[in-house]
Design an enzyme around this catalytic site. Structure first.
Site, PDB file in Angstrom:
ATOM      1  CE  LYS A  65      -3.879   1.898   2.751  1.00 59.23           C
ATOM      2  NZ  LYS A  65      -4.715   1.626   3.944  1.00 59.23           N
ATOM      3  CB  SER A  68      -7.899   3.561   3.186  1.00 63.52           C
ATOM      4  OG  SER A  68      -6.963   2.992   4.108  1.00 63.52           O
ATOM      5  CB  SER A  70      -8.467   0.601   6.033  1.00 62.64           C
ATOM      6  OG  SER A  70      -9.224   1.783   6.059  1.00 62.64           O
TER       7      SER A  70
END
Length: 499
Positions: A103, A182, A206
């Site tokens: 990420k 996210s 997330s």
């Protein structure tokens, strides 16, 4: 990114095969890390072969999904080095040669770490600690994934999967549906077989929400299991990185590498069973009919597998939710401004980020920055009102799980992870109707989600939660459920679905 990827593939096309007997992986979607390691040990697959296969999928498939924002220029060299180690009998373990995506809020010197914001396009000074651990384990870092900008903590009307750096990531099952945030890029990329595994991060939902909505496995570990050093923060009280994968065994292997403490979470997962175990089911019924149906089917799977199922309800949820957000706002200002000091050339304060966004032509094009504005005015972490908010949120979240586990003599609690993915849009924010992440997220306890069923073409997962440090337990329940339910399937990349 595309020009770099094309150059890497051109180099790879003319590179000689490491072994005349090697052959490609015919079904990346179904392949597990243990299967790949056996082939590499046998000489029928190389790490370079595997990296090539995933890089080619990024080049072709990610045109639809848009989940990868940067490709590592060192990826092929890392794969070749892994092959050299293996030929000399010095493989470093099951992650050696395995491609992983990170990420883009995780610091990497070679590829940066933007958190989706154009304000953080200056590179970090060093790799995050978890990146160093992955490299020590021999993993091949393929690249960085898109995310909901600032981990969905800039606006109350933000759209998951959108960032000013990466644009909009799509759900690979149905492309006009949202991948959730996210860690949207990590979940979508793993579902689309763009890497064997990926690393996401979670403050509240997330990891598990994008895993659920993209139809993959995700583990939000116990807080502190994985180092948070070098990760763009929201709150040190709740933030943690964790694994995302198509298979529970792969998530367990990745967690072992991320923790880096000699723990083997994958040991004996193949023999995991729910027989004779007590599972509390927190149905959250009535919020989504499709999720209700999938949970009912999951309960049937547990019972057929020999588990004793107990209906439960987790207390204190309203009090936890009321205290969590204001506590996070204060922690965000404190923790982010401390992190920004490590990024020379970037704004140093939340107020500076607000000003940057107001002057930038892209940042505020989809939604605003109301949370940033609120955070800029937040009190310090010594403020007694804040201290009470955090104490209330954390203690009641822990009690909500601990008391239910103890009262019903449970091994784990199961709940629906998500409802069907909503259509992506801008202006009104995400259309969340169902989520069960908050108790584990706020308490710092582990939470593993695994595919459980579908609403038409859209995946729905179930989550297994337990007490502090019970990461191995929730992984074993997730593995046993996965083996019994066989619910996951590869995405169809449908342009749209019927209403």
């Amino acid at each position: 990114m595309r020009s770099l990827l094309g150059a890497l593939l051109c180099v790879l096309a003319v590179a000689p095969q490491a072994n005349a007997h090697t052959r490609p992986v015919e079904n990346l979607d179904a392949a597990t890390i243990p299967q790949l390691v056996r082939r590499m040990d046998a000489g029928t697959l190389t790490a370079v072969d595997l990296a090539r296969a995933y890089l080619r999928r990024i080049e072709t498939v990610d045109r639809k999904v848009r989940s990868v924002v940067a490709v590592n220029p060192e990826a092929l060299a890392q794969a070749a080095e892994s092959d050299r180690r293996r030929r000399h009998g010095k493989a470093r373990g099951p992650m050696d040669g395995i491609p992983v995506l990170l990420k883009d809020n995780i610091d990497t010197r070679a590829m940066g770490a933007t958190a989706g914001s154009r304000a953080l396009r200056v590179p970090p000074r060093d790799d995050a600690e978890l990146v160093r651990r992955l490299r020590a384990a021999g993993a091949v870092v393929l690249g960085k994934t898109n995310l909901s900008e600032w981990a969905n903590f800039r606006s109350t009307s933000s759209t998951s999967g959108w960032s000013a750096v990466g644009g909009q990531t799509n759900n690979p099952h149905v492309l006009d549906r949202n991948p959730c945030g996210s860690s949207s890029g990590s979940g979508a990329a793993v579902a689309a077989s763009l890497a064997q595994v990926a690393v996401g991060t979670e403050t509240d939902g997330s990891i598990v929400c994008p895993a659920g909505q993209n139809g993959v496995v995700g583990l939000k570990p116990t807080l502190g299991r994985v180092s948070g050093d070098g990760i763009v923060p929201i709150s040190s009280w709740q933030d943690t990185a964790g694994p995302m994968a198509r298979h529970v065994v792969d998530a367990a292997i990745l967690l072992s590498a991320l923790e880096g403490a000699g723990v083997d979470y994958a040991a004996d997962l193949g023999s995991a069973t729910v027989a004779g175990k007590r599972v509390g089911v927190w149905r959250l019924a009535g919020r989504d009919a499709e999720a209700d149906r999938v949970v009912a089917d999951a309960v049937d799977v547990l019972r057929r597998s020999g588990a004793e199922v107990v209906e439960v309800d987790l207390p204190y949820q309203r009090q936890v939710e009321a205290a969590e957000f204001p506590a996070l706002v204060t922690e965000f200002k404190h923790d982010l401004e401390r992190y920004l000091k490590t990024r020379p050339g970037a704004p140093r304060t939340v107020a500076g980020l607000i000003a940057f966004n107001e002057a930038d032509p892209v940042e505020l094009s989809k939604f605003g920055q109301e949370i940033f504005v609120e955070a800029a005015q937040a009190p310090p972490v010594t403020d007694p009102v804040y201290v009470e908010q955090r104490r209330t949120a954390t203690s009641l979240a822990r009690r909500s799980i601990d008391e239910v586990l103890a009262a019903h003599r449970l091994d784990v609690i199961m709940a629906p992870t998500n409802g069907p993915a909503w259509r992506t849009g801008y202006g009104d924010g995400d259309a969340f109707e169902l989520g069960s992440s908050t108790p584990a997220a706020v308490s710092g306890y582990p939470n593993a989600t695994v595919p459980a069923g579908f609403a038409g073409p859209l995946p729905i997962g179930v989550s297994f939660m337990a007490g502090h440090g019970a990461d191995a337990t929730v992984l074993r329940f997730a593995a046993a459920f996965e083996q019994a339910a066989h619910a996951r399937r590869a995405p169809g990349y449908l342009a749209s679905s019927t209403p």
